[in-house]
Write a protein that holds these residues in place. Structure first.
Motif, PDB file in Angstrom:
ATOM      1  N   ALA A 196      13.075 -32.285  -9.519  1.00 19.07           N
ATOM      2  CA  ALA A 196      12.457 -33.015 -10.627  1.00 19.07           C
ATOM      3  C   ALA A 196      11.240 -33.815 -10.188  1.00 19.07           C
ATOM      4  O   ALA A 196      10.364 -34.109 -11.000  1.00 19.07           O
ATOM      5  N   SER A 197      11.153 -34.178  -8.900  1.00 15.31           N
ATOM      6  CA  SER A 197      10.029 -34.980  -8.416  1.00 15.31           C
ATOM      7  C   SER A 197       8.844 -34.141  -7.988  1.00 15.31           C
ATOM      8  O   SER A 197       7.810 -34.700  -7.603  1.00 15.31           O
ATOM      9  N   THR A 198       8.941 -32.822  -8.033  1.00 17.67           N
ATOM     10  CA  THR A 198       7.830 -31.967  -7.641  1.00 17.67           C
ATOM     11  C   THR A 198       6.657 -32.164  -8.590  1.00 17.67           C
ATOM     12  O   THR A 198       6.848 -32.177  -9.807  1.00 17.67           O
ATOM     13  N   PRO A 199       5.448 -32.355  -8.072  1.00 16.87           N
ATOM     14  CA  PRO A 199       4.297 -32.613  -8.949  1.00 16.87           C
ATOM     15  C   PRO A 199       4.071 -31.489  -9.951  1.00 16.87           C
ATOM     16  O   PRO A 199       4.074 -30.312  -9.601  1.00 16.87           O
ATOM     17  N   ARG A 200       3.872 -31.876 -11.203  1.00 16.47           N
ATOM     18  CA  ARG A 200       3.529 -30.912 -12.255  1.00 16.47           C
ATOM     19  C   ARG A 200       2.023 -30.884 -12.511  1.00 16.47           C
ATOM     20  O   ARG A 200       1.541 -30.019 -13.224  1.00 16.47           O
TER      21      ARG A 200
END
Length: 288
Positions: A196-200
């Motif tokens: 969920a913390s992976t950059p979008r």
């Protein structure tokens, strides 16, 4: 095989980029704009108040110059002390060294002149001062958002960005926005492939964008293949996060309507935190 061919170094498909005020002129210009708009109007207000006091005989010119010098010296000295005591990261020191003292002084003087003119000869002087400070903060935020560095390695099929290593085959779709030499990528991932913390949102160069697009096309599974090698967060957890996030987003406006006018300052202050936490929980519910 010729000797020149045998001795030629192996080529690498890795693309690196770094955008910072120390390496990128547009980001330095944004810093100058932020300083001029954020500090200049405040200095203009101080100068105008001091000139009014001197003109009215309340204080002497020498005393006003002395107080103004103390004001400037305190601002510069406190900034240096904060950098020294706060153990600022190396990139902050690189940014400070990259800025021209003349450019900083010129931006402050221009902002000060604009503040004096707005306060002295217009009916919206105070609004101009507040608007200048807000615009300076916005310029600072935009500049900070465009600062980035990373590596796209076509050999390993990985993107390294913001402390994350992302496999290119985890990327489902990339939408592109060009801002001069900056390229802003809005990245969609295959469900369950990344955390969920992976950059979008990725800010990169055009060469890096091309490498990411090429790697995504090469690594994306064929139609009908199993695209999910990982699992999403449990549905119940995402439902709770979405409910809590929406509640945080709604409670601020509702209380603003229900609470009397004298209590709206506290409601507005707490509402900012509600928006922040609400957005974080809703984002987790969507991408986890």
């Amino acid at each position: 095989m010729s000797p020149s061919t045998a001795s030629s170094p192996p080529t690498s498909s890795a693309v690196e980029w770094e955008f910072s005020p120390a390496t990128t002129r547009p980001l330095r210009l944004l810093v100058y704009v932020a300083v001029g708009l954020g500090v200049g109007p405040v200095c203009g207000l101080v100068v105008l108040v001091g000139a009014t006091l001197v003109g009215g005989g309340g204080v002497g010119v020498a005393l006003f110059v002395f107080v103004l010098a103390l004001f400037v010296g305190f601002g510069v000295g406190s900034g240096r002390a904060l950098f020294a005591l706060g153990n600022a990261p190396p990139e902050v020191h690189e940014t400070v060294r990259a800025l021209s003292r003349g450019g900083v002084v010129a931006s402050v003087l221009l902002g000060t002149g604009g503040g004096v003119v707005g306060l002295r000869w217009t009916d919206v002087g105070f609004e101009l001062v507040v608007g200048g400070v807000v615009a300076g903060f916005v310029a600072l935020v935009v500049g900070a958002g465009l600062q980035s560095e990373g590596v796209v390695d076509g050999d390993t099929g990985e993107l390294t960005y913001a402390g994350h290593t992302v496999p290119l085959d985890a990327i489902r779709r990339v939408r592109t926005l060009r801002l001069g030499r900056f390229v802003v990528l809005v990245v969609d991932y295959h469900p369950g492939r990344v955390g969920a913390s992976t950059p979008r949102v990725v800010v990169c160069s055009r060469a890096a964008r091309d490498q990411i697009s090429a790697g995504t096309r090469r690594e994306t599974p064929a139609s009908g293949a199993d695209e999910q090698s990982g699992e999403r967060a449990p549905r119940a957890v995402r439902a709770v996060a979405a409910t809590f996030g929406l509640a945080c987003l709604v409670v601020g406006p509702v209380l603003w309507i229900l609470v009397p006018a004298e209590g709206r300052l506290i409601v507005g202050y707490l509402g900012v935190f509600g928006l922040l936490f609400g957005a974080l929980f809703v984002r987790y519910a969507v991408v986890a």
